[in-house]
Design an enzyme around this catalytic site. Structure first.
Site, PDB file in Angstrom:
ATOM      1  N   HIS A 327       0.813  -1.223   0.000  1.00  0.00           N
ATOM      2  CA  HIS A 327       0.000   0.000   0.000  1.00  0.00           C
ATOM      3  C   HIS A 327       0.848   1.276   0.000  1.00  0.00           C
ATOM      4  O   HIS A 327       0.341   2.363  -0.276  1.00  0.00           O
ATOM      5  CB  HIS A 327      -0.914  -0.016   1.238  1.00  0.00           C
ATOM      6  CG  HIS A 327      -2.208   0.707   1.052  1.00  0.00           C
ATOM      7  ND1 HIS A 327      -2.315   1.864   0.300  1.00  0.00           N
ATOM      8  CD2 HIS A 327      -3.458   0.453   1.511  1.00  0.00           C
ATOM      9  CE1 HIS A 327      -3.571   2.273   0.317  1.00  0.00           C
ATOM     10  NE2 HIS A 327      -4.284   1.443   1.032  1.00  0.00           N
ATOM     11  N   LYS A 410     -30.360   6.459  -6.185  1.00  0.00           N
ATOM     12  CA  LYS A 410     -30.344   7.697  -6.987  1.00  0.00           C
ATOM     13  C   LYS A 410     -31.773   8.205  -7.217  1.00  0.00           C
ATOM     14  O   LYS A 410     -32.025   9.409  -7.176  1.00  0.00           O
ATOM     15  CB  LYS A 410     -29.675   7.444  -8.347  1.00  0.00           C
ATOM     16  CG  LYS A 410     -28.163   7.283  -8.255  1.00  0.00           C
ATOM     17  CD  LYS A 410     -27.472   8.626  -8.255  1.00  0.00           C
ATOM     18  CE  LYS A 410     -26.040   8.517  -8.714  1.00  0.00           C
ATOM     19  NZ  LYS A 410     -25.295   9.743  -8.444  1.00  0.00           N
ATOM     20  N   GLU A 412     -34.130   7.961  -5.267  1.00  0.00           N
ATOM     21  CA  GLU A 412     -34.554   8.590  -4.005  1.00  0.00           C
ATOM     22  C   GLU A 412     -33.706   9.829  -3.689  1.00  0.00           C
ATOM     23  O   GLU A 412     -33.785  10.376  -2.593  1.00  0.00           O
ATOM     24  CB  GLU A 412     -34.439   7.582  -2.846  1.00  0.00           C
ATOM     25  CG  GLU A 412     -35.358   6.376  -2.965  1.00  0.00           C
ATOM     26  CD  GLU A 412     -36.828   6.727  -2.760  1.00  0.00           C
ATOM     27  OE1 GLU A 412     -37.115   7.872  -2.371  1.00  0.00           O
ATOM     28  OE2 GLU A 412     -37.689   5.849  -2.991  1.00  0.00           O
ATOM     29  N   LEU A 414     -30.579   9.926  -3.038  1.00  0.00           N
ATOM     30  CA  LEU A 414     -29.631   9.642  -1.959  1.00  0.00           C
ATOM     31  C   LEU A 414     -28.297   9.243  -2.582  1.00  0.00           C
ATOM     32  O   LEU A 414     -28.259   8.370  -3.456  1.00  0.00           O
ATOM     33  CB  LEU A 414     -30.148   8.486  -1.092  1.00  0.00           C
ATOM     34  CG  LEU A 414     -31.506   8.690  -0.413  1.00  0.00           C
ATOM     35  CD1 LEU A 414     -31.933   7.403   0.288  1.00  0.00           C
ATOM     36  CD2 LEU A 414     -31.451   9.843   0.592  1.00  0.00           C
ATOM     37  N   THR A 441     -12.071   6.906   3.318  1.00  0.00           N
ATOM     38  CA  THR A 441     -11.062   7.544   2.471  1.00  0.00           C
ATOM     39  C   THR A 441     -11.704   8.530   1.504  1.00  0.00           C
ATOM     40  O   THR A 441     -12.641   8.177   0.788  1.00  0.00           O
ATOM     41  CB  THR A 441     -10.334   6.461   1.648  1.00  0.00           C
ATOM     42  OG1 THR A 441      -9.928   5.422   2.534  1.00  0.00           O
ATOM     43  CG2 THR A 441      -9.131   7.031   0.945  1.00  0.00           C
TER      44      THR A 441
END
Length: 612
Positions: A327, A410, A412, A414, A441
């Site tokens: 990472h 989408k 709704e 949200l 993140t």
């Protein structure tokens, strides 16, 4: 993203790097205000009052001075955080990084043309290598499209770290070696390393200036596999990379002192484009259930992983593939990008090679034969035992929620990422009876060499909503209203963090300035609420959206009594992977995932019933 990957473009991959804005330093007052808000869910009145006083004192005293020094540093660097973050988050860390820091993910081909099937490992592997090498060539030629948000170019520097990159252990701090160059910059390595049954091989992927083809790659893989199957297992030097960092650094120094040729061999692995692992095991994998793939990718045989390599492409005996990546040099979106590119190619070709079957007379793979002694072999078996014991404690629950996905959220109005984050908050609250400090993140790639910032998802608004969901006297309308307030708060935080207005990296910068100047650690960082709210790497929920493609990944939890929670979003489903430690009596990844799926239904129902 999908069309960004495939359309041919005139722009060069790295052409905007020099024109990207520098990473800003947020205003001290703003950062401290946001920090205070973030600790509220974890404090009673007296504790909060005390922290408020500490913050006030910091703002007027030590904080002010440190902030000025940070501004000075930022004036001389395009990214004031980059070097610090690399060291503090990755290179100074001494715990074994292969299990605790690396991220892994399965390749999604088993969902379509390549279901698990014994006997397919080498043939599929040759095509996997071919598609990966084509991506490498795109990058070498700067033909990979620049990622953009709208019309704004994002930083592409992390893509330089995908190939020919390796971490090298040090006694107190590791370092990163990167040998990649674009064609215009000059020559760079052109070989890959292959690990099989404790042995290591390398071969060149170019012949007479062209990539070798899948039939030629198959010949190389078959040669290696046959040789390893018919002869004794090798010394498994790779297993040392799964060790505690200082122990591995000392073992490496000793290995080189045994024979200087060992350094040459280590450098062949370090410089290789990537490591290709031939595994003997076969994890269970169906589109509905593939937790075992994750467990084997993270915790599998350390003698066929080079834990420090930025890219290990892992092939299992039943034709399932995945990756294990260090990472330190880059974040997961780089791997998501190449994994998606390869998956698209597998779909396009129906998982078959349709070109020439001709195999040219290319040199056979070269085995890397290390000089070893009793001490090194003992170090190897100790490393293996340590890794497998630690890995056996890992629980991963990978599951797919298929009742609905992005399309419905989408409709709704949200945001689907916020939808999942709030479901996680509710699930944790129900399971553990308290709020869970949470790290999500955010990416800061609008800025030069920008990587990430922390969104603290456990907000006052989220907790109020969770409480209302558990309060039988709260009306549906009240619950819905509180949920929408929590959505609005989260969306704003995500936007702020992506635009360089988060506070976690800023606070880290202030702490590091104090350390560099030999000043005492400010009281703010020693306040119990600092760590209780997640500061100093203490988030019980460590989470990330992997994206909107078919690619999934996972990392271990940040703390022993915590969870790692990673997910991707499709039109008709949410795909999640959750990690926890079996030895922790209070956490259970399986249970948390069930609670999250339950929360998804509750939230959508709330929107529907509140309409009535």
């Amino acid at each position: 993203m999908e069309n960004q990957l495939t359309k041919s473009v005139e722009e060069r991959t790295f052409q905007y790097q020099d024109s990207l804005p520098s990473l800003p330093v947020p205003a001290l007052e703003e950062s401290l205000k946001k920090y205070l808000e973030s600790v509220k869910p974890f404090a009673n009145e007296d504790e909060y009052k005390k922290t408020e006083e500490i913050v006030q004192k910091f703002q007027e005293g030590a904080g002010k001075r440190l902030h000025q020094k940070l501004l000075e540093r930022a004036r001389g660097k395009r990214n004031w955080l980059e070097e610090w973050w690399l060291n503090v988050a990755y290179l100074d860390v001494r715990i074994p990084s292969q299990l605790n820091v690396n991220f892994v993910g399965p390749c999604p081909h088993f969902e379509h043309y390549w279901p698990a099937r014994e006997g397919t490992q080498l043939e599929r592997g040759s095509m996997m290598l071919w598609h990966n090498l084509n991506y490498w060539q795109l990058l070498r030629r700067e033909k990979l499209p620049v990622h953009k948000s709208g019309n704004t170019p994002l930083d592409m520097n992390q893509f330089r770290m995908l190939f020919s990159t390796c971490k090298v252990p040090g006694i107190t701090r590791d370092s990163i070696m990167n040998y990649f160059k674009t064609e215009s910059e000059g020559h760079c390595p052109t070989h890959i390393a292959v690990l099989c049954r404790g042995r290591a091989f390398v071969f060149d992927v170019l012949h007479e200036g062209c990539l070798i083809t899948p039939p030629e790659l198959l010949r190389q893989l078959t040669y290696i596999h046959k040789k390893c199957s018919n002869e004794p297992v090798g010394p498994s030097i790779a297993a040392l990379t799964s060790e505690e960092r200082t122990r591995w650094a000392k073992a490496r120094e000793y290995l080189i002192s045994l024979d200087p040729e060992n350094l040459t061999l280590l450098e062949k692995i370090q410089t290789s484009l990537f490591v290709y692992s031939i595994e003997d095991s076969s994890p269970h994998a169906t589109p509905e259930e593939y937790s075992q793939v994750f467990e084997m990718l993270l915790g599998g045989d350390p003698s066929v992983r080079w834990g420090d390599k930025s890219y290990n492409l892992i092939s299992f005996a039943n034709g399932i593939f995945g990756c294990c990546c260090d990472h330190a040099p880059y974040d997961a979106m780089v791997m998501v990008n190449i994994a998606h590119y390869v998956d698209e190619r597998v779909l396009e070709t129906e998982g078959r090679w349709k070109g020439s079957e001709k195999v040219r007379d290319i040199p056979l793979p070269e085995e890397l034969v290390f000089t070893v002694d009793e001490k090194i072999l003992n170090d190897v078996s100790q490393a293996k035992a340590q890794h497998l014991k630690a890995a056996s404690d890992l629980q991963i629950a990978a599951s797919t929620f298929t009742s609905f996905g992005k399309k419905l959220t989408k409709e709704e109005a949200l945001h689907p990422d916020t939808f999942i984050q709030l479901a996680l908050q509710l699930a944790y609250y129900r399971l553990h009876g308290r709020p869970g400090c949470c790290y999500e993140t955010a990416m800061t790639r609008y800025f030069y060499h920008g990587r990430t910032e922390t969104v603290r998802s456990c907000t006052v608004e989220a907790v109020r909503w969770c409480q209302s969901m558990q309060d039988p006297s709260a009306s549906l309308l009240e619950r819905q209203q509180k949920m929408l307030e929590a959505f609005a708060k989260h969306n704003k935080m995500m936007k702020d963090c992506s635009h360089g207005k988060g506070f976690d990296r800023h606070l880290l910068g202030l702490l590091l300035i104090a350390k560099e100047e030999g000043l005492p650690v400010p009281e703010l960082f020693e306040d119990p609420l600092f760590s209780r709210s997640g500061g100093g790497g203490n988030f019980v929920l460590s989470t990330s959206l992997v994206g909107y493609l078919r690619v999934q990944g996972v990392v271990v939890p940040m703390v022993h009594n915590g969870y790692g929670f990673f997910y991707h979003i499709r039109d008709d489903r949410f795909v999640v992977a959750c990690s926890s430690w079996r030895s922790c009596p209070e956490t259970d990844a399986e249970k948390l995932v069930q609670m999250i799926f339950h929360a998804f239904h509750d939230m959508i129902q709330l929107m529907n019933t509140a309409h009535l």
